[in-house]
Enzyme design. Sequence first.
Site, mmCIF file in Angstrom:
data_model
loop_
_atom_site.group_PDB
_atom_site.id
_atom_site.type_symbol
_atom_site.label_atom_id
_atom_site.label_comp_id
_atom_site.label_asym_id
_atom_site.label_seq_id
_atom_site.Cartn_x
_atom_site.Cartn_y
_atom_site.Cartn_z
ATOM 1 N N SER A 1 7.049 24.756 -43.766
ATOM 2 C CA SER A 1 7.313 23.434 -44.304
ATOM 3 C C SER A 1 6.790 22.290 -43.439
ATOM 4 C CB SER A 1 8.828 23.273 -44.515
ATOM 5 O OG SER A 1 9.530 23.358 -43.292
ATOM 6 N N SER A 2 6.370 22.581 -42.201
ATOM 7 C CA SER A 2 5.780 21.523 -41.364
ATOM 8 C C SER A 2 4.295 21.377 -41.684
ATOM 9 C CB SER A 2 5.980 21.844 -39.876
ATOM 10 O OG SER A 2 7.329 22.122 -39.584
ATOM 11 N N ILE B 1 12.667 27.463 -39.830
ATOM 12 C CA ILE B 1 13.787 28.343 -40.170
ATOM 13 C C ILE B 1 13.304 29.671 -40.753
ATOM 14 C CG2 ILE B 1 14.172 27.537 -42.543
ATOM 15 C CD1 ILE B 1 17.186 27.697 -41.953
ATOM 16 N N GLY B 2 12.011 29.773 -41.008
ATOM 17 C CA GLY B 2 11.473 31.023 -41.540
ATOM 18 C C GLY B 2 9.989 31.157 -41.267
ATOM 19 N N GLY B 3 9.465 30.262 -40.422
ATOM 20 C CA GLY B 3 8.027 30.238 -40.138
ATOM 21 C C GLY B 3 7.438 28.860 -40.331
ATOM 22 N N SER B 4 8.292 27.851 -40.466
ATOM 23 C CA SER B 4 7.842 26.525 -40.897
ATOM 24 C C SER B 4 7.017 25.767 -39.878
ATOM 25 C CB SER B 4 9.050 25.668 -41.306
ATOM 26 O OG SER B 4 9.619 26.160 -42.490
ATOM 27 N N LYS C 1 7.642 15.364 -38.214
ATOM 28 C CA LYS C 1 7.904 15.876 -39.554
ATOM 29 C C LYS C 1 8.856 14.942 -40.306
ATOM 30 C CE LYS C 1 9.349 20.291 -41.673
ATOM 31 N NZ LYS C 1 9.805 21.659 -41.356
#
Length: 546
Positions: free
Chosen positions: A221-222, A242-245, A146
């Site tokens: 985000s990934s 951090i939240g599902g990334s 990433k």
Amino acid sequence: MRFCSLEIMEPNWKKLGIATACCAGASVLLVKLLTAKWVQKKIQRAKLRSVASLQMAENSVLQFREKCPGVDADTILSLSLAELTKKLKEGPLSPDMVLHTYMGKALEVNRKLNCATEFLLESRDQLDEVEAHREGLLYGVPVSIKENLGYKGHDSSCGVVCKLEQPADADSVVVQVLKKQGAIPFVKTNVPQGLLNYDCSNPIFGQTLNPHNLQKTSGGSSGGEGALIGGGGSILGIGTDIGGSIRIPAAFCGICGFKPTANRLSSCCRGQKSVLSSLGPLARSVNDLALCMKALLCEDMFSLDPTVPPLPFNEQEYLSSKPLRIGYYENEGYQLPSPSMRRALREVKDLLERAGHTLVPFTPPRISYVMHELLIRGVLADRGETLLRNLKEGPTDPCLRSQTIIYNEYCFEFISEWRKKDLDVLLSPMLGPAFNFRYCGKLTCALNFTMIYNLLNLPAGVVPVSTVTDADEEELKHYKGNFGDLWDRVFKKSTAVTEQCWHLQAVSGAQGLPVAVQCISLPWRDELCLRFMREVEQLVRDHRNK
């Protein structure tokens, strides 16, 4: 005469004041114009560096193909991670062959999906050194990383202009460990602007597309990792969550992703304390994820980052076959899952029961309170000032614009409920299918499916189990959600009253797209979570092959 001269001078002072104000206004405008021009030049230089790396990678692949015309790329690309590492160690494959095969495929996938930000051309030089790491568990394996992960000499911009042209002084710990295990990081992948979004677009590198449908997002985000691996351009990738990334792009792109317990692996994200970030792998199968975790949980990891607990991979727990007591929920009362999500969970529940596991209904307590008081305030405890400061220099990407407008007792309560039910693991819906563009920033509420397990610091992973059917799409037309509020309406866009407008819904038009479930365990039981994921994956595969 003095009086008269003052009368005459007074209007001149007024004129001077007006002129000064005009000059000040013009100066501000000039500064803004010059700043905008400077920002565009900075973005342009980053794009040129990206294009140059792609071109050099293309040339390297062409030269390799001319030198070794007989390489069977399709066979190499079809191998699992375990099969690939075996053939690399025992022959007939060499790291040179595998690197250039995946580099060529990644270039092809990137032309279609725009998922790579930069090819790491140092990977070719690493071929000369990789023999020293022949005993490593990932010997000769090309790995994508990433964009926010530190790699010496390259930016980790996080999709924001202010972090451009600040190359890392050294490799991050995870990159160092990958290299010591014989892996070859070869490409950096795209992210959303500022990382706190589950789309994948930024003003520097643009929008990443979904490998299964170019009209859908890859997730974030990934998201670059999800798209590249889902498109076949990488066999193994490293992301952050951090939240599902990790889990959202894995679900959207039809691959597996795993968020370990925070600090089980050395993370690149410092400072956030209430909702913790985790670094973890994305791959095509659960066994590939497990092999990556086994490789990273080594003495090199523990010595390079002494804050990481020295806990090697627990092979015995991962390979266990004892029946599990599995909690599950279809709707925890916040954002109602889409029809395909609910159907997928019910199908997996039935398969697990038939395999001899015990399924127990479970409801996360006080989910609305958690979402509003703990999650949103935890991640944006500074009222979003850090994120907004990073966005200040340069334009705001469209995928993030709507999100920026709205901006440890619970852990004991949740685990107490878990213990009361005497659970081993938990099965939950996973956000999906892949969203249409521009909806991720509007539907931050949908992070309830993933972000709660960052707050609780529970290991969680995603396994694709089904695809969206015509029946799912038909049922979506009748979706009302749990509250019938604005977010529920945006999720299905019920304001679209004509058949021609159904494509405006967040998740509509998804026939054939992958749908996943989420598997969760208690903190530090990462291997048990992976074992549960492997069980789900195997049961679904066996059911399809009947």
